[in-house]
Motif scaffolding. Structure first.
Motif, mmCIF file in Angstrom:
data_model
loop_
_atom_site.group_PDB
_atom_site.id
_atom_site.type_symbol
_atom_site.label_atom_id
_atom_site.label_comp_id
_atom_site.label_asym_id
_atom_site.label_seq_id
_atom_site.Cartn_x
_atom_site.Cartn_y
_atom_site.Cartn_z
ATOM 1 N N SER A 144 -32.979 -40.251 -49.686
ATOM 2 C CA SER A 144 -34.352 -40.416 -49.220
ATOM 3 C C SER A 144 -34.407 -40.182 -47.710
ATOM 4 C CB SER A 144 -34.843 -41.829 -49.530
ATOM 5 O OG SER A 144 -34.150 -42.762 -48.709
ATOM 6 N N PRO A 145 -35.582 -39.868 -47.191
ATOM 7 C CA PRO A 145 -35.721 -39.698 -45.734
ATOM 8 C C PRO A 145 -35.303 -40.955 -44.962
ATOM 9 C CG PRO A 145 -37.729 -38.996 -46.856
ATOM 10 C CD PRO A 145 -36.831 -39.600 -47.893
ATOM 11 N N THR A 146 -35.620 -42.127 -45.497
ATOM 12 C CA THR A 146 -35.267 -43.385 -44.824
ATOM 13 C C THR A 146 -33.749 -43.549 -44.742
ATOM 14 O OG1 THR A 146 -37.307 -44.377 -45.650
ATOM 15 C CG2 THR A 146 -35.584 -45.884 -44.890
ATOM 16 N N THR A 147 -33.067 -43.301 -45.854
ATOM 17 C CA THR A 147 -31.606 -43.399 -45.876
ATOM 18 C C THR A 147 -30.988 -42.396 -44.915
ATOM 19 O OG1 THR A 147 -31.586 -44.188 -48.153
ATOM 20 C CG2 THR A 147 -29.552 -43.198 -47.336
ATOM 21 N N LEU A 148 -31.513 -41.181 -44.922
ATOM 22 C CA LEU A 148 -30.966 -40.136 -44.055
ATOM 23 C C LEU A 148 -31.122 -40.503 -42.579
ATOM 24 C CD1 LEU A 148 -29.575 -37.415 -43.990
ATOM 25 C CD2 LEU A 148 -31.832 -36.358 -43.905
ATOM 26 N N GLN A 149 -32.293 -40.955 -42.176
ATOM 27 C CA GLN A 149 -32.491 -41.360 -40.775
ATOM 28 C C GLN A 149 -31.498 -42.457 -40.392
ATOM 29 O OE1 GLN A 149 -36.787 -42.216 -40.810
ATOM 30 N NE2 GLN A 149 -36.947 -40.800 -39.079
ATOM 31 N N MET A 150 -31.340 -43.447 -41.256
ATOM 32 C CA MET A 150 -30.417 -44.546 -40.979
ATOM 33 C C MET A 150 -28.990 -44.007 -40.795
ATOM 34 S SD MET A 150 -29.274 -47.666 -43.470
ATOM 35 C CE MET A 150 -28.439 -46.486 -44.520
ATOM 36 N N ARG A 151 -28.551 -43.115 -41.683
ATOM 37 C CA ARG A 151 -27.186 -42.587 -41.602
ATOM 38 C C ARG A 151 -26.983 -41.741 -40.345
ATOM 39 N NH1 ARG A 151 -25.972 -40.734 -47.833
ATOM 40 N NH2 ARG A 151 -25.966 -42.826 -48.720
ATOM 41 N N LEU A 152 -27.975 -40.939 -39.986
ATOM 42 C CA LEU A 152 -27.844 -40.111 -38.778
ATOM 43 C C LEU A 152 -27.769 -40.988 -37.530
ATOM 44 C CD1 LEU A 152 -30.280 -37.136 -39.535
ATOM 45 C CD2 LEU A 152 -27.781 -37.169 -39.708
#
Length: 184
Positions: free
Chosen positions: A127-135
């Motif tokens: 998800s976009p939320t997960t991706l932002q957190m990981r980046l």
């Protein structure tokens, strides 16, 4: 000799594609080809030598037009060398600029003289939320532009369809997994 297999693991930066690709390479005793490991140092040096920010790839036309195609050509050429030896190969790269070209894989097979090969694409999604957190958590310089221009980045790379013909596509939802090994 049986037909070698090529698994191409695609997904946005931070989606977990490297974890999935490494797992597949171990599981299948395959050559593991990571675009960043193969070319990041050269890319950063070339960008710096040309007077550009070595961390900016997403908005740099020089990179997109001149360096990025060489990164992928090198990756696909090395894949071909391994496939001709009869080795299974796992490629770890986003392939974003090429996903909309239906003939990309068949053209690569001809250009780089791959033998007959079984190609599976594993698309790792989050998800976009997960991706932002990981980046944010990984803190790489090359992710700064992505985070600073999130909406633009997500529209271009976040939910891009793979249109390649002659391949099997497997979708892998990496949002549900946390600290354990993926099993695509």
């Amino acid at each position: 000799m049986t037909e070698p297999t090529l698994r191409i693991v695609i997904g946005t930066a931070g989606s977990g594609k490297s974890t999935v690709a490494q797992h597949l390479a171990r599981e299948h005793a395959a050559a593991y080809l990571d675009k960043d490991a193969m070319s990041a140092r050269f890319v950063e040096a070339a960008l710096a030598a040309a007077g550009y920010d070595p961390g900016d790839r997403e908005s740099n036309e020089f990179y997109l037009e001149h360096i990025l195609p060489l990164e992928y050509d090198s990756l696909l050429d090395v894949a071909g060398a391994n496939l001709r030896l009869g080795l299974p190969v796992v490629i770890d790269a986003p392939f974003s600029p090429y996903l909309s070209d239906p003939h990309f894989v068949t053209a690569a097979q001809q250009r780089f003289q791959w033998p007959p090969v079984d190609v599976e694409v594993i698309r790792v999604r989050v998800s976009p939320t997960t991706l932002q957190m990981r980046l944010r958590q990984r803190g790489l310089e090359r992710d700064h532009w992505k985070l600073a221009h999130w909406d633009e980045y997500w529209v271009k790379h976040g939910d891009q369809a793979c249109t390649w013909i002659g391949v099997r596509v497997t979708e892998f939802d990496n949002d549900a997994l946390t600290d354990h090994q993926p099993t695509p």
